[in-house]
Design a protein around this motif. Structure first.
Motif, PDB file in Angstrom:
ATOM      1  N   GLY A   9      83.506  94.042   1.324  1.00 52.17           N
ATOM      2  CA  GLY A   9      82.427  95.019   1.261  1.00 52.17           C
ATOM      3  C   GLY A   9      81.962  95.250  -0.173  1.00 52.17           C
ATOM      4  O   GLY A   9      82.541  94.735  -1.121  1.00 52.17           O
ATOM      5  N   GLY A  10      80.891  96.017  -0.312  1.00 47.90           N
ATOM      6  CA  GLY A  10      80.388  96.318  -1.639  1.00 47.90           C
ATOM      7  C   GLY A  10      79.022  96.950  -1.607  1.00 47.90           C
ATOM      8  O   GLY A  10      78.518  97.327  -0.548  1.00 47.90           O
ATOM      9  N   SER A  17      72.845  89.381   0.491  1.00 47.16           N
ATOM     10  CA  SER A  17      73.818  88.919   1.478  1.00 47.16           C
ATOM     11  C   SER A  17      75.229  89.336   1.083  1.00 47.16           C
ATOM     12  O   SER A  17      75.513  89.546  -0.107  1.00 47.16           O
ATOM     13  CB  SER A  17      73.780  87.388   1.603  1.00 47.16           C
ATOM     14  N   LEU A  18      76.074  89.471   2.082  1.00 49.80           N
ATOM     15  CA  LEU A  18      77.490  89.745   1.882  1.00 49.80           C
ATOM     16  C   LEU A  18      78.265  89.011   2.963  1.00 49.80           C
ATOM     17  O   LEU A  18      77.730  88.787   4.063  1.00 49.80           O
ATOM     18  CB  LEU A  18      77.804  91.236   2.000  1.00 49.80           C
ATOM     19  N   ARG A  19      79.499  88.672   2.677  1.00 49.21           N
ATOM     20  CA  ARG A  19      80.367  88.120   3.704  1.00 49.21           C
ATOM     21  C   ARG A  19      81.649  88.946   3.765  1.00 49.21           C
ATOM     22  O   ARG A  19      82.350  89.082   2.768  1.00 49.21           O
ATOM     23  CB  ARG A  19      80.712  86.651   3.455  1.00 49.21           C
ATOM     24  N   LEU A  20      81.911  89.485   4.939  1.00 49.51           N
ATOM     25  CA  LEU A  20      83.143  90.219   5.175  1.00 49.51           C
ATOM     26  C   LEU A  20      84.173  89.284   5.798  1.00 49.51           C
ATOM     27  O   LEU A  20      83.820  88.371   6.548  1.00 49.51           O
ATOM     28  CB  LEU A  20      82.898  91.403   6.113  1.00 49.51           C
ATOM     29  N   SER A  21      85.422  89.549   5.474  1.00 47.99           N
ATOM     30  CA  SER A  21      86.524  88.786   6.063  1.00 47.99           C
ATOM     31  C   SER A  21      87.502  89.750   6.722  1.00 47.99           C
ATOM     32  O   SER A  21      87.640  90.893   6.292  1.00 47.99           O
ATOM     33  CB  SER A  21      87.257  87.981   4.988  1.00 47.99           C
ATOM     34  N   CYS A  22      88.172  89.260   7.744  1.00 44.71           N
ATOM     35  CA  CYS A  22      89.205  90.041   8.414  1.00 44.71           C
ATOM     36  C   CYS A  22      90.359  89.114   8.722  1.00 44.71           C
ATOM     37  O   CYS A  22      90.220  88.191   9.540  1.00 44.71           O
ATOM     38  CB  CYS A  22      88.672  90.676   9.685  1.00 44.71           C
ATOM     39  N   ALA A  23      91.478  89.343   8.072  1.00 46.15           N
ATOM     40  CA  ALA A  23      92.668  88.522   8.266  1.00 46.15           C
ATOM     41  C   ALA A  23      93.600  89.199   9.251  1.00 46.15           C
ATOM     42  O   ALA A  23      93.943  90.377   9.076  1.00 46.15           O
ATOM     43  CB  ALA A  23      93.367  88.297   6.940  1.00 46.15           C
ATOM     44  N   ALA A  24      94.000  88.454  10.264  1.00 51.77           N
ATOM     45  CA  ALA A  24      94.910  88.970  11.285  1.00 51.77           C
ATOM     46  C   ALA A  24      96.311  88.428  11.060  1.00 51.77           C
ATOM     47  O   ALA A  24      96.494  87.276  10.661  1.00 51.77           O
ATOM     48  CB  ALA A  24      94.415  88.574  12.665  1.00 51.77           C
ATOM     49  N   SER A  25      97.305  89.269  11.347  1.00 46.95           N
ATOM     50  CA  SER A  25      98.704  88.851  11.254  1.00 46.95           C
ATOM     51  C   SER A  25      99.484  89.507  12.377  1.00 46.95           C
ATOM     52  O   SER A  25      99.000  90.418  13.046  1.00 46.95           O
ATOM     53  CB  SER A  25      99.294  89.206   9.888  1.00 46.95           C
ATOM     54  N   GLY A  26     100.702  89.060  12.574  1.00 50.20           N
ATOM     55  CA  GLY A  26     101.522  89.587  13.660  1.00 50.20           C
ATOM     56  C   GLY A  26     101.375  88.725  14.904  1.00 50.20           C
ATOM     57  O   GLY A  26     101.320  87.502  14.806  1.00 50.20           O
ATOM     58  N   ARG A  27     101.267  89.345  16.076  1.00 51.85           N
ATOM     59  CA  ARG A  27     101.194  88.628  17.347  1.00 51.85           C
ATOM     60  C   ARG A  27      99.774  88.141  17.631  1.00 51.85           C
ATOM     61  O   ARG A  27      99.143  88.508  18.619  1.00 51.85           O
ATOM     62  CB  ARG A  27     101.685  89.507  18.486  1.00 51.85           C
ATOM     63  N   THR A  28      99.289  87.296  16.761  1.00 51.48           N
ATOM     64  CA  THR A  28      97.915  86.805  16.898  1.00 51.48           C
ATOM     65  C   THR A  28      97.741  85.924  18.129  1.00 51.48           C
ATOM     66  O   THR A  28      96.618  85.749  18.614  1.00 51.48           O
ATOM     67  CB  THR A  28      97.473  86.046  15.644  1.00 51.48           C
ATOM     68  N   SER A  29      98.830  85.361  18.644  1.00 54.93           N
ATOM     69  CA  SER A  29      98.731  84.521  19.836  1.00 54.93           C
ATOM     70  C   SER A  29      98.281  85.309  21.057  1.00 54.93           C
ATOM     71  O   SER A  29      97.832  84.724  22.046  1.00 54.93           O
ATOM     72  CB  SER A  29     100.076  83.850  20.115  1.00 54.93           C
TER      73      SER A  29
END
Length: 119
Positions: A9-10, A17-29
């Protein structure tokens, strides 16, 4: 459990333009889909876009069609939101969310990232 962490964000000017990212962890399956929501000051949280984790099928709110694009990188367990032609009305806290297989409810949420678009 699934943990989600947003970034990117910003503060930008209208048209940028902007690009947001979202990293998932844990029980991603267990994830069947991920989405982006946003909440502007004084307004309720609203759906922006979503993507199914395996098939990559996307859905968009009418207000963002043609300007915002969701994508995912399964190898990195990361979903992205590419935002082009930003408008002041896109100003909001953007939240990443995920839902489990078999459930229509977005159970897991990130902490949110602020996007501010100046006119």
């Amino acid at each position: 459990q699934v943990q989600l962490v947003e970034s990117g964000g910003g503060l930008v000017q209208a048209g940028a333009s902007l690009r947001l990212s979202c990293a998932a962890s844990g029980r991603t399956s267990s994830m069947s889909a991920m989405g982006w929501f946003r909440q502007a000051p004084g307004k309720e949280r609203e759906f922006v876009t979503s993507i199914t984790w395996n098939g990559g099928r996307t859905s968009y709110a009418d207000s963002v069609k043609g300007r915002l694009t969701i994508s995912r990188d399964k190898a990195k367990n990361t979903v992205y939101l590419q935002m082009n032609s930003l408008r002041p009305e896109d100003t909001a806290v953007y939240y990443c969310a995920a839902r489990d297989t078999g459930s229509p409810i977005y159970k897991y949420w990130g902490q949110g990232t602020q996007v501010t678009v100046s006119s």
